[in-house]
Design a protein around this motif. Structure first.
Motif, PDB file in Angstrom:
ATOM      1  N   VAL B  70      40.636 -26.233 -79.305  1.00 14.61           N
ATOM      2  CA  VAL B  70      41.106 -26.663 -77.603  1.00 14.61           C
ATOM      3  C   VAL B  70      42.058 -25.319 -77.384  1.00 14.61           C
ATOM      4  CG1 VAL B  70      42.851 -28.166 -76.144  1.00 14.61           C
ATOM      5  CG2 VAL B  70      40.725 -29.068 -77.850  1.00 14.61           C
ATOM      6  N   VAL B  71      42.886 -25.393 -79.183  1.00  9.34           N
ATOM      7  CA  VAL B  71      43.839 -24.323 -78.449  1.00  9.34           C
ATOM      8  C   VAL B  71      43.167 -23.024 -79.837  1.00  9.34           C
ATOM      9  CG1 VAL B  71      45.620 -25.843 -77.113  1.00  9.34           C
ATOM     10  CG2 VAL B  71      45.779 -25.066 -79.732  1.00  9.34           C
ATOM     11  N   ASP B  91      37.728 -18.085 -72.445  1.00 10.63           N
ATOM     12  CA  ASP B  91      38.507 -18.019 -71.594  1.00 10.63           C
ATOM     13  C   ASP B  91      38.440 -16.512 -72.539  1.00 10.63           C
ATOM     14  OD1 ASP B  91      39.944 -18.218 -73.974  1.00 10.63           O
ATOM     15  OD2 ASP B  91      41.216 -20.058 -72.824  1.00 10.63           O
ATOM     16  N   ARG B  95      38.745 -18.977 -76.507  1.00  5.84           N
ATOM     17  CA  ARG B  95      38.321 -20.502 -76.132  1.00  5.84           C
ATOM     18  C   ARG B  95      37.818 -21.514 -75.525  1.00  5.84           C
ATOM     19  NH1 ARG B  95      44.659 -20.877 -75.121  1.00  5.84           N
ATOM     20  NH2 ARG B  95      43.814 -19.780 -73.680  1.00  5.84           N
ATOM     21  N   ILE B  97      36.214 -22.735 -73.022  1.00  2.00           N
ATOM     22  CA  ILE B  97      36.354 -23.739 -71.279  1.00  2.00           C
ATOM     23  C   ILE B  97      35.815 -25.595 -71.324  1.00  2.00           C
ATOM     24  CG2 ILE B  97      36.627 -23.588 -69.100  1.00  2.00           C
ATOM     25  CD1 ILE B  97      37.650 -21.313 -70.165  1.00  2.00           C
ATOM     26  N   ARG B 100      38.386 -27.268 -73.098  1.00  2.00           N
ATOM     27  CA  ARG B 100      39.438 -27.466 -72.758  1.00  2.00           C
ATOM     28  C   ARG B 100      39.693 -28.181 -71.138  1.00  2.00           C
ATOM     29  NH1 ARG B 100      43.369 -23.883 -74.642  1.00  2.00           N
ATOM     30  NH2 ARG B 100      44.539 -22.849 -72.571  1.00  2.00           N
ATOM     31  N   GLY B 104      41.846 -31.097 -71.145  1.00  4.96           N
ATOM     32  CA  GLY B 104      43.120 -31.109 -70.629  1.00  4.96           C
ATOM     33  C   GLY B 104      42.874 -32.429 -69.479  1.00  4.96           C
ATOM     34  N   PRO B 256      46.045 -27.069 -72.636  1.00  7.43           N
ATOM     35  CA  PRO B 256      44.756 -27.043 -72.013  1.00  7.43           C
ATOM     36  C   PRO B 256      45.125 -27.336 -70.150  1.00  7.43           C
ATOM     37  CG  PRO B 256      44.070 -28.468 -73.083  1.00  7.43           C
ATOM     38  CD  PRO B 256      45.899 -27.989 -73.196  1.00  7.43           C
ATOM     39  N   TRP B 258      44.367 -28.280 -66.320  1.00  3.86           N
ATOM     40  CA  TRP B 258      43.919 -27.594 -65.352  1.00  3.86           C
ATOM     41  C   TRP B 258      44.016 -26.210 -64.826  1.00  3.86           C
ATOM     42  CZ3 TRP B 258      41.688 -32.924 -63.756  1.00  3.86           C
ATOM     43  CH2 TRP B 258      40.641 -33.665 -64.989  1.00  3.86           C
ATOM     44  N   MET B 261      44.901 -23.704 -66.499  1.00  2.51           N
ATOM     45  CA  MET B 261      43.575 -22.386 -66.978  1.00  2.51           C
ATOM     46  C   MET B 261      43.565 -21.702 -65.645  1.00  2.51           C
ATOM     47  SD  MET B 261      41.639 -24.851 -69.094  1.00  2.51           S
ATOM     48  CE  MET B 261      40.229 -24.762 -68.925  1.00  2.51           C
TER      49      MET B 261
END
Lengths: 317, 307
Positions: B70-71, B91, B95, B97, B100, B104, B256, B258, B261
């Motif tokens: 995730v990170v 991204d 990472r 998406i 995430r 998220g 994460p 939204w 993002m």
């Protein structure tokens, strides 16, 4: 009607005092102020810091500062921006044209779509068309408008020449996407209100009488049904127009629209208290006045309400 | 006391007796509402989506390794287009998406729910006091309510978060506070309809405290509109949370959320539009689900409103 309007305007005064204190007080809770921001940018001596705090009126308790702010406010002085040094009122008025254009364009988009949609859905109640229009309005309610704005940029602005991705420099072309973005959210609520209000009216006996007289269906709907269904529609549309007139913060950010919404966000982020408080007060006043005008419009639309104003006047006499 | 409760229970139930008199079916209000709700396809779809999102949010830690999936930064796979390996692409820091977005859900749904609970808690208390006691208490509460609701909620949220600092809890608090006026109004209106009923008068005669009357006898009979409002409010709280995060005032990076993002995706709107499309769709589907359920609940609780 005049007495009613004056009474409503007077009732706005305590609300404005409350709003100004609330915003003033919350912004005072923020750690750091404009002097701290300046301190991060350049090294200042202790004397210079004190001098700046004095200049910006940051010494003294929150109540003292609020009181002196309100004394100036009553005299028509909303203070000057701590960042740009310009009078708050001038900055606000400078941004208003862009905000007014966006508000008018978005409410136009909303009315043009939602009223025909709501009327049609009510006339075809329970059919596929009714369900489809309500699904559309549900989607409109659920779409975050800043995302819709970004989608319009991706799908339209990047593919259609002449439609800019942001700014207010290309005239009507610049307004199209922001107006659709704001208008879609408004359309959803307004279409549902129109449908609901029309359903109430369509079951009334007088419409049957009009049909029995031989009027065409379109005339019955547009002249007799819709006019009587207008009050809830105007209430919602007026409220939405008022809020948009106060600045559509997110849409203005997405489209780099030079309106009041962005002015407020920038002021809050830079701890520019006079600008933030002044703009929020002006915004609340704008919303209050537009809502009042909408209330007064009822009398124009519905003669029964106008008659009520007249009755009160006669009673008082 | 127990007899009063029994009386109330009888009031809130519908007893159906068959013609033969042998069967005795007692239908509680809850059962009637659930029956109406089950017949509403939209509400059921909404409920199913919400349950799926809540499931993913709860088990996100089991499904993903937060630090790695995730990170975790991997520049070698930055800005990859959607593929089998990364269905929603990656991204600017490499990472995934999809990971995430799924992780998220934990942030967005919890912010929506907790913010609504904060608004509901404060709003119901003050709404009940205003509706039950009337007089000066009502005047003070409703005037403060007018002041808070005079500031558009997004602006109030911006002011509160920027004053208190951009943390997840402050975001919840800000959104919760902006929803207080709605709950105050709805609770007050409901309490006003209940407070003059005979069973409340009877409870007064038994001598129990007013706090007990409000908490255990008035509020339980005002719950229906409050529940509907809360469900619909979760939807708008999720949008508000993502809006504030979009403006950089929400859940701090690298979480994460939204909205944040989407804010990142905005910088790549010309070259990597998928960074914007998928987080927005996640918000849209979640909000739509809560709106569908809230609308269905409103119809189920008060079928007269179904137009």
């Amino acid at each position: 009607m005049l007495r009613y309007a004056i009474k409503r305007i007077l009732l706005m005064i305590p609300v404005i005092i409350g709003v100004s204190f609330l915003i003033f007080f919350i912004m005072d809770l923020a750690p750091g102020d404009i002097v701290d921001i300046k301190l991060a940018e350049e090294a200042l001596t202790f004397e210079e810091i004190e001098q700046l705090r004095e200049t910006y009126g940051l010494n003294g308790s929150v109540f003292t500062r609020y009181f002196s702010y309100m004394v100036n406010f009553v005299q028509g002085d909303l203070g000057t921006s701590l960042v740009s040094g310009r009078p708050v009122l001038d900055s606000y008025l400078e941004k208003m044209p862009a905000t007014i254009v966006l508000a008018c364009a978005s409410i136009f988009v909303s009315i043009m779509i939602s009223i025909p949609l709501g009327v049609y859905a009510a006339m075809k109640r329970g059919t596929f068309a009714d369900n489809a229009s309500m699904v559309f309005s549900f989607l409109g309610l659920s779409i975050p408008n800043f995302w819709l704005g970004l989608m319009l940029i991706i799908v339209v602005a990047l593919n259609v020449p002449g439609i800019p991705t942001g700014g207010f420099s290309k005239g009507i072309a610049s307004v199209i996407l922001p107006a659709i973005t704001v208008g879609t959210g408004l359309t959803a609520t307004l279409a549902r209100t129109t449908r609901s209000s029309m359903l109430d009216v369509l079951s009334q006996d007088y419409l049957r009488t009009e049909r029995a007289k031989g009027h065409k269906e379109i005339k019955v709907i547009m002249k007799y049904a819709l006019r009587n269904a207008l009050i809830p529609i105007i209430t919602i549309a007026g409220g939405q127009f008022a809020v948009t007139l106060g600045g559509a913060v997110l849409t203005e950010t997405v489209f780099s629209w030079p309106g009041v919404g962005r002015l407020i966000v920038d002021a809050v982020n830079s701890r520019d208290v006079p600008m933030a408080v002044g703009c929020i007060i002006l915004k609340s006043i704008t919303i209050g006045i537009v809502v009042l005008i909408v209330d007064l419009l009822y009398a124009v639309i519905d003669p029964r309400i106008k008659a009520q104003y007249g009755k009160r006047k006669r009673k008082q006499a | 006391m127990s007899s009063t409760n029994q009386h109330m229970q009888n009031c809130s139930t519908t007893n159906n007796q068959s013609i033969t008199g042998k069967q005795y079916v007692r239908q509680s209000q809850m059962r009637i509402v659930m029956h109406h709700l089950r017949k509403n396809k939209g509400a059921m779809v909404g409920l199913f989506i919400i349950l799926a999102i809540v499931f993913v949010a709860i088990f996100a830690d089991v499904i993903f390794d937060y630090d790695k999936d995730v990170v975790g930064i991997d520049i070698s796979r930055k800005l990859l287009r959607p593929s089998w390996e990364h269905p929603f692409g990656t991204d600017d820091l490499g990472r995934d998406i999809l990971s995430r977005i799924l992780y998220g859900s934990r942030f967005s749904v919890s912010v929506g729910v907790v913010a609504t609970l904060i608004g509901l808690g404060i709003g119901v208390i003050f709404g009940a006091i205003a509706g039950y006691y009337c007089g000066i208490a009502e005047d003070i509460i409703m005037r403060i309510n007018d002041v808070v609701s005079a500031v558009p909620s997004i602006l109030m949220g911006i002011v509160i978060v920027s004053a208190l600092g951009a943390t997840t809890f402050n975001l919840m608090l800000a959104i919760g506070i902006t929803s207080v006026p709605q709950f105050v109004r709805i609770t007050r209106a409901s309490v006003l309809t209940v407070r003059n009923q005979e069973y409340i008068e009877a409870l007064h005669a038994t001598g129990i405290s007013e706090f007990r009357i409000i908490a255990f006898h008035v509020l339980p009979n005002c719950l229906s509109p409050i529940i509907v409002q809360a469900t619909l409010r979760i939807a708008s709280a999720i949008i508000a949370a993502s809006s504030l995060s979009f403006l950089g005032l929400g859940v701090p990076a690298p979480a994460p959320e939204w909205g944040s993002m989407l804010s990142l995706g905005r910088q790549y709107v010309r070259t990597a539009s998928y960074l914007t499309i998928f987080p927005g769709l996640a918000i849209l589907i979640t909000v739509l689900a809560f709106n569908l359920l809230g609308d269905g609940l409103r119809d189920a609780i008060d079928p007269k409103l179904k137009k």
